[in-house]
Design a protein around this motif. Structure first.
Motif, PDB file in Angstrom:
ATOM      1  N   LEU A 152      -6.196   5.674   1.916  1.00 14.47           N
ATOM      2  CA  LEU A 152      -6.839   6.610   0.938  1.00 14.47           C
ATOM      3  C   LEU A 152      -7.094   7.646   0.859  1.00 14.47           C
ATOM      4  CD1 LEU A 152      -8.773   5.653  -1.645  1.00 14.47           C
ATOM      5  CD2 LEU A 152     -10.458   6.551  -0.229  1.00 14.47           C
ATOM      6  N   VAL A 153      -6.922   8.076   2.010  1.00 17.51           N
ATOM      7  CA  VAL A 153      -7.276   9.782   2.050  1.00 17.51           C
ATOM      8  C   VAL A 153      -5.308  10.448   2.014  1.00 17.51           C
ATOM      9  CG1 VAL A 153      -7.803  11.953   3.758  1.00 17.51           C
ATOM     10  CG2 VAL A 153      -9.546   9.786   3.528  1.00 17.51           C
ATOM     11  N   LEU A 154      -5.095   9.130   2.123  1.00 17.05           N
ATOM     12  CA  LEU A 154      -3.337  10.096   2.251  1.00 17.05           C
ATOM     13  C   LEU A 154      -2.850  10.312   0.541  1.00 17.05           C
ATOM     14  CD1 LEU A 154      -1.685   7.969   5.212  1.00 17.05           C
ATOM     15  CD2 LEU A 154      -1.453  11.013   4.853  1.00 17.05           C
ATOM     16  N   VAL A 155      -3.138   8.740   0.201  1.00 20.15           N
ATOM     17  CA  VAL A 155      -2.881   9.499  -0.685  1.00 20.15           C
ATOM     18  C   VAL A 155      -3.239   9.481  -2.338  1.00 20.15           C
ATOM     19  CG1 VAL A 155      -3.203   7.438  -3.621  1.00 20.15           C
ATOM     20  CG2 VAL A 155      -1.931   6.451  -0.863  1.00 20.15           C
ATOM     21  N   ALA A 156      -4.483   9.672  -1.485  1.00 23.72           N
ATOM     22  CA  ALA A 156      -5.176  10.880  -2.507  1.00 23.72           C
ATOM     23  C   ALA A 156      -4.766  12.032  -2.041  1.00 23.72           C
ATOM     24  CB  ALA A 156      -6.782  11.004  -2.083  1.00 23.72           C
ATOM     25  N   ALA A 157      -4.304  12.603  -0.596  1.00 25.33           N
ATOM     26  CA  ALA A 157      -3.413  13.860  -0.480  1.00 25.33           C
ATOM     27  C   ALA A 157      -2.368  14.121  -0.844  1.00 25.33           C
ATOM     28  CB  ALA A 157      -3.499  13.761   1.077  1.00 25.33           C
ATOM     29  N   ALA A 158      -1.833  13.270  -1.250  1.00 28.28           N
ATOM     30  CA  ALA A 158      -0.431  13.268  -2.001  1.00 28.28           C
ATOM     31  C   ALA A 158      -0.306  13.482  -3.551  1.00 28.28           C
ATOM     32  CB  ALA A 158       0.467  11.787  -1.549  1.00 28.28           C
ATOM     33  N   VAL A 159      -1.642  12.957  -4.130  1.00 29.32           N
ATOM     34  CA  VAL A 159      -1.887  12.707  -6.118  1.00 29.32           C
ATOM     35  C   VAL A 159      -1.773  14.400  -6.027  1.00 29.32           C
ATOM     36  CG1 VAL A 159      -3.179  12.122  -7.116  1.00 29.32           C
ATOM     37  CG2 VAL A 159      -1.876  10.365  -6.034  1.00 29.32           C
ATOM     38  N   PHE A 160      -3.212  14.853  -4.942  1.00 28.41           N
ATOM     39  CA  PHE A 160      -3.347  16.474  -5.292  1.00 28.41           C
ATOM     40  C   PHE A 160      -2.643  16.874  -4.510  1.00 28.41           C
ATOM     41  CE2 PHE A 160      -7.148  13.577  -6.140  1.00 28.41           C
ATOM     42  CZ  PHE A 160      -7.444  13.897  -8.111  1.00 28.41           C
ATOM     43  N   LYS A 161      -2.719  18.488  -4.999  1.00 29.56           N
ATOM     44  CA  LYS A 161      -1.886  19.221  -4.583  1.00 29.56           C
ATOM     45  C   LYS A 161      -2.379  19.950  -2.974  1.00 29.56           C
ATOM     46  CE  LYS A 161      -0.119  24.138  -5.051  1.00 29.56           C
ATOM     47  NZ  LYS A 161      -0.019  25.623  -5.127  1.00 29.56           N
ATOM     48  N   ILE A 168     -11.252  19.257   1.726  1.00 34.56           N
ATOM     49  CA  ILE A 168     -12.774  19.104   1.642  1.00 34.56           C
ATOM     50  C   ILE A 168     -13.244  18.297   0.353  1.00 34.56           C
ATOM     51  CG2 ILE A 168     -15.111  20.156   0.884  1.00 34.56           C
ATOM     52  CD1 ILE A 168     -13.459  22.657   2.752  1.00 34.56           C
ATOM     53  N   LEU A 169     -12.714  17.988  -0.422  1.00 32.44           N
ATOM     54  CA  LEU A 169     -12.934  17.461  -1.775  1.00 32.44           C
ATOM     55  C   LEU A 169     -13.045  15.782  -1.408  1.00 32.44           C
ATOM     56  CD1 LEU A 169     -13.160  20.016  -4.982  1.00 32.44           C
ATOM     57  CD2 LEU A 169     -14.599  19.044  -4.115  1.00 32.44           C
ATOM     58  N   ILE A 170     -11.869  16.313  -1.207  1.00 32.93           N
ATOM     59  CA  ILE A 170     -10.855  14.322  -1.131  1.00 32.93           C
ATOM     60  C   ILE A 170     -11.666  14.155  -0.031  1.00 32.93           C
ATOM     61  CG2 ILE A 170      -9.064  13.055   0.171  1.00 32.93           C
ATOM     62  CD1 ILE A 170      -7.093  15.083  -1.692  1.00 32.93           C
ATOM     63  N   LEU A 171     -11.758  14.394   1.321  1.00 30.38           N
ATOM     64  CA  LEU A 171     -12.921  14.070   2.553  1.00 30.38           C
ATOM     65  C   LEU A 171     -14.606  14.247   2.081  1.00 30.38           C
ATOM     66  CD1 LEU A 171     -11.380  15.602   5.772  1.00 30.38           C
ATOM     67  CD2 LEU A 171     -10.586  12.738   4.490  1.00 30.38           C
ATOM     68  N   GLY A 172     -14.865  14.248   1.478  1.00 25.31           N
ATOM     69  CA  GLY A 172     -15.776  14.696   0.731  1.00 25.31           C
ATOM     70  C   GLY A 172     -16.265  13.201  -0.332  1.00 25.31           C
ATOM     71  N   PHE A 173     -15.491  13.302  -0.720  1.00 22.15           N
ATOM     72  CA  PHE A 173     -15.088  12.017  -1.914  1.00 22.15           C
ATOM     73  C   PHE A 173     -15.062  10.841  -1.145  1.00 22.15           C
ATOM     74  CE2 PHE A 173     -15.336  15.586  -4.977  1.00 22.15           C
ATOM     75  CZ  PHE A 173     -16.611  15.033  -5.609  1.00 22.15           C
ATOM     76  N   VAL A 174     -14.525  10.701  -0.678  1.00 23.50           N
ATOM     77  CA  VAL A 174     -13.846   9.666   0.465  1.00 23.50           C
ATOM     78  C   VAL A 174     -14.928   9.081   1.587  1.00 23.50           C
ATOM     79  CG1 VAL A 174     -12.651   8.504   1.935  1.00 23.50           C
ATOM     80  CG2 VAL A 174     -11.889   9.941   0.454  1.00 23.50           C
ATOM     81  N   ASP A 175     -15.598   9.806   2.602  1.00 21.03           N
ATOM     82  CA  ASP A 175     -17.164   9.292   3.171  1.00 21.03           C
ATOM     83  C   ASP A 175     -18.121   9.484   3.403  1.00 21.03           C
ATOM     84  OD1 ASP A 175     -14.621   9.505   5.320  1.00 21.03           O
ATOM     85  OD2 ASP A 175     -15.494  12.055   5.465  1.00 21.03           O
ATOM     86  N   TRP A 176     -18.819   9.401   1.604  1.00 25.20           N
ATOM     87  CA  TRP A 176     -20.326   8.807   0.807  1.00 25.20           C
ATOM     88  C   TRP A 176     -19.728   7.100   1.898  1.00 25.20           C
ATOM     89  CZ3 TRP A 176     -20.636   5.711  -3.026  1.00 25.20           C
ATOM     90  CH2 TRP A 176     -19.594   4.897  -3.572  1.00 25.20           C
ATOM     91  N   PRO A 177     -19.709   6.569   1.262  1.00 28.70           N
ATOM     92  CA  PRO A 177     -19.812   4.858   1.057  1.00 28.70           C
ATOM     93  C   PRO A 177     -21.152   4.495   2.387  1.00 28.70           C
ATOM     94  CG  PRO A 177     -17.828   5.215   0.609  1.00 28.70           C
ATOM     95  CD  PRO A 177     -18.070   6.294   1.129  1.00 28.70           C
TER      96      PRO A 177
END
Length: 305
Positions: A152-161, A168-177
């Motif tokens: 999930l992190v890798l896909v999000a990092a690939a989608v966004f620049k 920071i935003l990717i990890l912040g929005f992935v680690d909350w569950p």
């Protein structure tokens, strides 16, 4: 001899009674501090973390060179002028390490803060209101947790620049569950206690009940869980930067400093390029984990130590 032994036992009993009295009269923070000090590894880890964090914070003052300036030969070995040598294009490794720690700690702290805020808010809503709100939030949480985390992190990092704040935003929005589920469980228990029901009967505003009554009684488990999120976020940043999907050069981070270790030549003949950042990652993550373990025991109300 018998009198002497009896006297010694009396002294020991008196000292034990005094210690029990001191423990009974100490505040909650004093109790937490006393329990924390029993974990010697955590105390040492706290000192190491404070030392490394201080060095990172004071990097502009103590770094011998500008981290992006070419000051020496390419891949120069450690010497008196460059204590940890130079990298592939002649930049001072020590200076880049100090600045890299700033970036890695910034990513970890900010990502943990964002995920904690999101998780706490969603957990409070789900646990206190229940019903449809609880079902929607928890099903969405389950859906996010069902994805392989690193994928999930890798896909999000690939989608966004790739970049510092995007990571920071990717990890912040992935680690909350995980935090959301933890808070929800605590709120469900607290909601049934007499002091919360008393506040509801007294007509206290919802804002007061959630943030002045329930949230303070949930801080301890949140704090302990946040330490694991902090360590995980730093490891994720290092992994993404190592793969070229995180913090981008010339900005130094511990992960992209390890990027050169993909070369067999660097691994075997230029260890000063990858051992220092690797050791720093290990030290930071282990220190944070030891501190988290000690906090878990120190904040446990059922602990008798």
């Amino acid at each position: 001899m018998a009198k002497k032994k009896k006297y010694e036992r009396t002294v020991l009993v008196g000292a034990e009674n005094e210690r029990v009295k001191d423990i009974a009269n100490e505040s909650y923070l004093q109790t937490v501090f006393r329990r924390f000090r029993r974990h010697h590894l955590a105390v040492v880890s706290l000192a190491i973390l404070a030392l490394l964090g201080g060095a990172a914070l004071l990097a502009p003052l103590i770094a011998p060179y500008d981290p992006d300036e070419i000051v020496g030969t390419f891949s120069g070995a450690p010497c008196k002028e460059f204590w940890l040598g130079t990298d592939q294009i002649g930049r001072d490794v020590l200076s880049r390490l100090l600045y890299a720690m700033r970036i890695s700690l910034l990513v970890g702290i900010m990502a943990t803060f964002i995920s904690t805020v999101i998780g706490v808010i969603l957990g409070l809503i789900a646990g206190y209101f229940g019903g449809v709100a609880d079902m929607i939030i928890m099903r969405f949480t389950d859906m996010v947790m069902s994805f392989p985390y690193i994928l999930l992190v890798l896909v999000a990092a690939a989608v966004f620049k790739p970049g510092l704040w995007n990571i920071i935003l990717i990890l912040g929005f992935v680690d909350w569950p995980g935090i959301a589920r933890l808070v929800r469980g605590n709120v469900l228990n607290l909601r049934e206690t007499n002091f919360i029901k008393g506040n509801i009967v007294a007509g206290m505003p919802l804002r007061h009940i959630l943030f002045s009554e329930i949230l303070p009684n949930t801080v301890a488990p949140i704090l302990v869980y946040a330490t694991s999120v902090l360590a995980l976020s730093m490891l994720d940043e290092a992994a993404l930067s190592f793969l070229g999907q995180g913090v981008q050069p010339p900005t130094a981070s511990l992960g992209n400093m390890l990027n050169g270790a993909q070369s067999l030549t660097v691994l075997t003949k230029q260890p000063w390029l990858w051992i220092p950042p690797g050791l720093l990652i290990v030290l930071l993550v282990m220190s944070i984990n030891f501190i988290g373990d000690a906090l878990r025991d120190a904040l446990d109300p059922n602990s008798r130590r």
